[in-house]
Design an enzyme around this catalytic site. Structure first.
Site, PDB file in Angstrom:
ATOM      1  N   HIS A   1      18.397  32.619  59.362  1.00 24.05           N
ATOM      2  CA  HIS A   1      18.571  33.984  58.864  1.00 24.05           C
ATOM      3  C   HIS A   1      19.112  33.960  57.444  1.00 24.05           C
ATOM      4  O   HIS A   1      19.708  32.984  56.995  1.00 24.05           O
ATOM      5  CB  HIS A   1      19.512  34.792  59.767  1.00 24.05           C
ATOM      6  CG  HIS A   1      20.893  34.220  59.859  1.00 24.05           C
ATOM      7  ND1 HIS A   1      21.204  33.170  60.687  1.00 24.05           N
ATOM      8  CD2 HIS A   1      22.046  34.542  59.222  1.00 24.05           C
ATOM      9  CE1 HIS A   1      22.496  32.868  60.561  1.00 24.05           C
ATOM     10  NE2 HIS A   1      23.027  33.686  59.668  1.00 24.05           N
TER      11      HIS A   1
ATOM     12  N   HIS B   1      21.520  36.474  55.010  1.00 22.23           N
ATOM     13  CA  HIS B   1      22.385  37.643  54.928  1.00 22.23           C
ATOM     14  C   HIS B   1      22.027  38.456  53.684  1.00 22.23           C
ATOM     15  O   HIS B   1      21.723  37.892  52.626  1.00 22.23           O
ATOM     16  CB  HIS B   1      23.853  37.222  54.839  1.00 22.23           C
ATOM     17  CG  HIS B   1      24.340  36.468  56.040  1.00 22.23           C
ATOM     18  ND1 HIS B   1      24.841  37.086  57.163  1.00 22.23           N
ATOM     19  CD2 HIS B   1      24.398  35.138  56.293  1.00 22.23           C
ATOM     20  CE1 HIS B   1      25.187  36.175  58.049  1.00 22.23           C
ATOM     21  NE2 HIS B   1      24.935  34.987  57.548  1.00 22.23           N
TER      22      HIS B   1
ATOM     23  N   TYR C   1      26.196  25.939  55.337  1.00 20.68           N
ATOM     24  CA  TYR C   1      26.609  26.759  54.202  1.00 20.68           C
ATOM     25  C   TYR C   1      27.441  25.930  53.228  1.00 20.68           C
ATOM     26  O   TYR C   1      28.152  24.999  53.634  1.00 20.68           O
ATOM     27  CB  TYR C   1      27.465  27.937  54.665  1.00 20.68           C
ATOM     28  CG  TYR C   1      26.713  29.002  55.415  1.00 20.68           C
ATOM     29  CD1 TYR C   1      26.063  30.040  54.744  1.00 20.68           C
ATOM     30  CD2 TYR C   1      26.658  28.984  56.809  1.00 20.68           C
ATOM     31  CE1 TYR C   1      25.385  31.020  55.440  1.00 20.68           C
ATOM     32  CE2 TYR C   1      25.979  29.969  57.509  1.00 20.68           C
ATOM     33  CZ  TYR C   1      25.344  30.974  56.825  1.00 20.68           C
ATOM     34  OH  TYR C   1      24.670  31.950  57.505  1.00 20.68           O
TER      35      TYR C   1
ATOM     36  N   TYR D   1      21.710  26.863  63.066  1.00 21.27           N
ATOM     37  CA  TYR D   1      22.916  26.053  63.180  1.00 21.27           C
ATOM     38  C   TYR D   1      23.695  26.429  64.439  1.00 21.27           C
ATOM     39  O   TYR D   1      23.610  27.559  64.937  1.00 21.27           O
ATOM     40  CB  TYR D   1      23.804  26.210  61.940  1.00 21.27           C
ATOM     41  CG  TYR D   1      24.223  27.620  61.619  1.00 21.27           C
ATOM     42  CD1 TYR D   1      25.319  28.231  62.248  1.00 21.27           C
ATOM     43  CD2 TYR D   1      23.530  28.355  60.659  1.00 21.27           C
ATOM     44  CE1 TYR D   1      25.701  29.517  61.928  1.00 21.27           C
ATOM     45  CE2 TYR D   1      23.911  29.651  60.347  1.00 21.27           C
ATOM     46  CZ  TYR D   1      24.995  30.219  60.980  1.00 21.27           C
ATOM     47  OH  TYR D   1      25.373  31.504  60.670  1.00 21.27           O
TER      48      TYR D   1
ATOM     49  N   ARG E   1      22.540  29.914  66.105  1.00 19.76           N
ATOM     50  CA  ARG E   1      22.072  31.059  65.334  1.00 19.76           C
ATOM     51  C   ARG E   1      20.644  30.812  64.888  1.00 19.76           C
ATOM     52  O   ARG E   1      20.314  29.736  64.402  1.00 19.76           O
ATOM     53  CB  ARG E   1      22.930  31.265  64.083  1.00 19.76           C
ATOM     54  CG  ARG E   1      24.365  31.707  64.266  1.00 19.76           C
ATOM     55  CD  ARG E   1      24.570  33.026  64.963  1.00 19.76           C
ATOM     56  NE  ARG E   1      23.538  34.039  64.840  1.00 19.76           N
ATOM     57  CZ  ARG E   1      23.423  34.904  63.825  1.00 19.76           C
ATOM     58  NH1 ARG E   1      24.280  34.881  62.826  1.00 19.76           N
ATOM     59  NH2 ARG E   1      22.468  35.800  63.817  1.00 19.76           N
TER      60      ARG E   1
END
Length: 247
Positions: A166, A168, A114, A153, A163
């Site tokens: 995906h 959000h 991110y 990640y 995870r």
């Protein structure tokens, strides 16, 4: 179901959603409430009214993550990664479209990192990718984003937790207090059944509401793959949302 000012409210199905305290998902141990929730018997005006997004002015590329960050940063390159389109409809429990609602999304880059100062994953940042976008649903409830497929990640839940890839998603309801937050996983990802967060959902059908389906009819040859992710705000077929207030 209750009727307040001619608006119907369907009680939240606590069996559909996971418990606030789920030790396998370790952060719930510290942040889960210690007291029972309080039901609002008579919603006030702040719960029934809110911003009108129909007149919200968006930038020309707010929903295009291939272009929006590089323009803001004064760059001319394109993000690295598999180009995809994420699209779908926002509908209510009766299948009626939810028009003129704000849909926001955020994600990691193709390497699984991110653009956030607290993200310390070893994957590099992409200088041409910001990872956020927004759009307004049209009259039929449709939304659309162009982006790159995010990478999985690691996260410190246990010795080797990862995870799944995906995206959000936030959907704004008729008031600030009714904002919904969920996430879309990708069809066929082998990390989905291994994810401790997914394990908090006891109903396989609830997990299924979080899966974006590959749509080859909407994909474009030599350009991108398309994934459809419809969002149902209430009722028996509702999309699973993170703990909070439902529309």
């Amino acid at each position: 179901m209750k009727n307040v000012d001619n608006k119907c409210f369907i009680p939240r199905d606590r069996n559909w959603h996971p418990p606030a305290y789920a030790p396998g998902y370790k952060t719930t141990v510290a942040r889960s409430p210690r007291q029972s929730p309080v039901s609002m018997q008579h919603p006030t005006r702040s719960e029934l009214t809110g911003p009108n997004f129909a007149s919200l002015r968006l930038g020309p590329h707010d929903n295009d993550l291939l272009l929006n960050y590089r323009e803001n940063a004064g760059r001319d390159g394109l993000p690295i990664g598999e180009r995809i389109v994420m699209f779908g409809r926002v509908v209510d429990q009766l299948g009626k479209p939810v028009p003129d609602t704000l849909v926001e999304m955020w994600q990691a880059n193709a390497g699984g990192r991110y653009r956030h100062k607290k993200d310390q994953y070893l994957a590099p940042l992409d200088p041409n990718f910001g990872g956020v976008g927004r759009c307004i649903t049209d009259a039929q409830g449709w939304y659309h984003f162009r982006t790159v497929r995010p990478g999985p990640y690691p996260w410190p839940n246990d010795v080797n937790s990862w995870r799944p890839a995906h995206i959000h998603v936030s959907v704004m309801g008729p008031a600030i207090s009714t904002r919904l937050v969920t996430q879309m996983y990708f069809e066929g990802d082998p990390l989905i059944p291994r994810c401790p967060i997914v394990h908090t959902l006891n109903d396989p059908e609830a997990v299924d509401t979080l899966i974006g389906r590959l749509d080859m009819a909407r994909s474009r040859s030599m350009d991108y793959l398309a994934y459809r992710f419809d969002i149902v705000t209430r009722g028996e077929l509702q999309t699973y949302f993170e703990p909070g207030v439902t529309l």
